[in-house]
Design an enzyme around this catalytic site. Sequence first.
Site, short mmCIF file in Angstrom:
data_model
loop_
_atom_site.label_atom_id
_atom_site.label_comp_id
_atom_site.label_asym_id
_atom_site.label_seq_id
_atom_site.Cartn_x
_atom_site.Cartn_y
_atom_site.Cartn_z
N SER A 1 32.60 -7.35 4.75
CA SER A 1 32.32 -8.79 5.02
C SER A 1 33.16 -8.95 6.54
O SER A 1 34.16 -8.11 6.74
CB SER A 1 33.27 -9.59 3.97
OG SER A 1 33.25 -11.03 4.34
N LYS B 1 31.93 -8.21 -3.73
CA LYS B 1 31.12 -8.72 -2.73
C LYS B 1 30.48 -9.86 -2.94
O LYS B 1 30.30 -10.83 -1.99
CB LYS B 1 30.52 -7.61 -1.70
CG LYS B 1 29.79 -8.11 -0.21
CD LYS B 1 30.84 -8.85 0.52
CE LYS B 1 30.37 -8.92 2.18
NZ LYS B 1 28.90 -9.72 2.37
N HIS C 1 32.54 -12.68 -3.59
CA HIS C 1 33.18 -13.04 -2.29
C HIS C 1 32.37 -14.13 -1.62
O HIS C 1 32.60 -15.17 -1.04
CB HIS C 1 33.38 -11.96 -1.15
CG HIS C 1 33.58 -12.38 0.11
ND1 HIS C 1 32.62 -12.60 1.10
CD2 HIS C 1 34.72 -12.40 0.91
CE1 HIS C 1 32.90 -12.85 1.97
NE2 HIS C 1 34.20 -12.49 2.05
N ASN C 2 30.79 -13.76 -1.64
CA ASN C 2 30.10 -14.42 -0.75
C ASN C 2 29.67 -15.93 -1.66
O ASN C 2 29.44 -16.64 -0.93
CB ASN C 2 28.68 -13.73 -0.71
CG ASN C 2 28.63 -12.69 0.38
OD1 ASN C 2 29.73 -12.39 0.89
ND2 ASN C 2 27.52 -12.33 0.88
N GLU D 1 32.34 -17.92 -0.57
CA GLU D 1 31.98 -18.27 0.74
C GLU D 1 31.03 -19.44 0.83
O GLU D 1 31.32 -20.56 1.37
CB GLU D 1 31.47 -17.16 1.41
CG GLU D 1 31.31 -17.48 2.78
CD GLU D 1 30.40 -16.19 3.48
OE1 GLU D 1 29.37 -16.49 4.07
OE2 GLU D 1 30.78 -15.23 3.33
#
Length: 482
Positions: free
Chosen positions: A128, A182, A185-186, A189
């Site tokens: 990232s 991940k 995480h996205n 986001e």
Amino acid sequence: MRANIGLIGLAVMGQNLALNMDDHGFRVAVHNRTIKTVDEFLAGPAENTHIIGCHTLEELVDALDSPRVVMLMVKAGEVVDQYIGKLAPLLAPSDIIIDGGNSLFTDTNRRTQYLKGLGIHFIGAGVSGGEEGARHGPAMMPGGNPEAWPTVKEIFQAISAQVDGQPCCEWVGENGAGHYVKMVHNGIEYGDMQLICEAYHLLSEGLGLTADELHGIFSGWNQSRLSSYLIEITADIFAFKDTDGQPLVEKILDTAGQKGTGKWTGINALDLGIPLTLIGESVFARCLSAQKEERLTAANTLPTRPGTAFTGDKQAMVAAIGDALYAAKIISYAQGFRLMREASCEYGFALNYGEIALMWRGGCIIRSQFLNDIKHAYDQDPGLENLLLADFFVNAIHQADAGWRKAVMMGIELGIPTPAFSSALAYYDGYRCARLPANLLQAQRDYFGAHSYERVDQPRGQFFHTDWTGHGGKTASSTYSV
């Protein structure tokens, strides 16, 4: 001299990671499906570096030191499988393939086990930070076959972002753990970006503030508890002028794109039965924005908004919107970490939530001051069920509560949509509600489907069925939960 690592895929991320590795003293061999791209890279950005260009996969593999490490920076999905199929016959036992793209974690599970059967180690690494992060230090979330980690650890931790002397990269867990983290995480986001957009909508349309005024507000927020990369770049965006001197942001069409990781996060939350309401609403908000022509028709057909212009204290409302942004951000992370906790149990990932917070402090898109507070919460209680139960966040939400509600009510009164602010508030109120109306829902299910229910005056796990109509019979349906 042989290369330490091979890299396949010379789009922006691949090129910048190769240059980053070269900067840190690692010798990199690169390959791209389009050979011309290799030559242009060597003659351009990679000129005067030690990077080795390879026109074939065989040439790439031959250029590598043993054990050979090959990193794929290619489009997720079928392309990754195609390259694995081509590389596997060229590699030997204990060689390593790394997938640095945004792959679905279940694909990484499958690939890890398949290559393990061939004696080849596989790593699925979430990367990232975008173009800038790849070049100067991303956050990296590696998982897969743990036998591969000692070989690549030095490279990964050297090129990753550093915060307080610590690399924003640590081993996450086996199989698809890295890509799973991940993915979440996205998803977070998506939530952060939607919350910022809703704050912008309330400030610009609700309070009538200009782009220059918004620049000042967001610049101030970036010096506060809201300090983060996304707040920082939002302030920059409001200050950016088009060639005619007008704010460029106001000329950008209001239809948002997405690549799927937010959707994957929502689907997985449904699979695991975890309420990920804010991130789900953030994905749907992008879907609604894409229906531009329908929205234009609706705007000219449906009744106008119910409210009038805001007439209260603008400065007080700006502060309330800041409270809403902060409180809802807490909910977004609380939901995301709660999802990871469930996944860790379900998939055997054994995730370390404090370490994940550390990895996200630098390099990545959601990096923020806020993550130090999350790390501290898990340091104090590694078994914490939900971030909302940590003392710091209990107090933070309590202080922001009144402003959060004022901001949501302002949106309702003026007809300005706040799906993420509102869903976060509904989750918070539901989570702290000792008794929800699901008792009525269970009565309804038992009435029409004989699905049975539990009673408050009996031990958990005992199920009952009532013949609500007098002619429905005594046989209950099976009890199961999806």
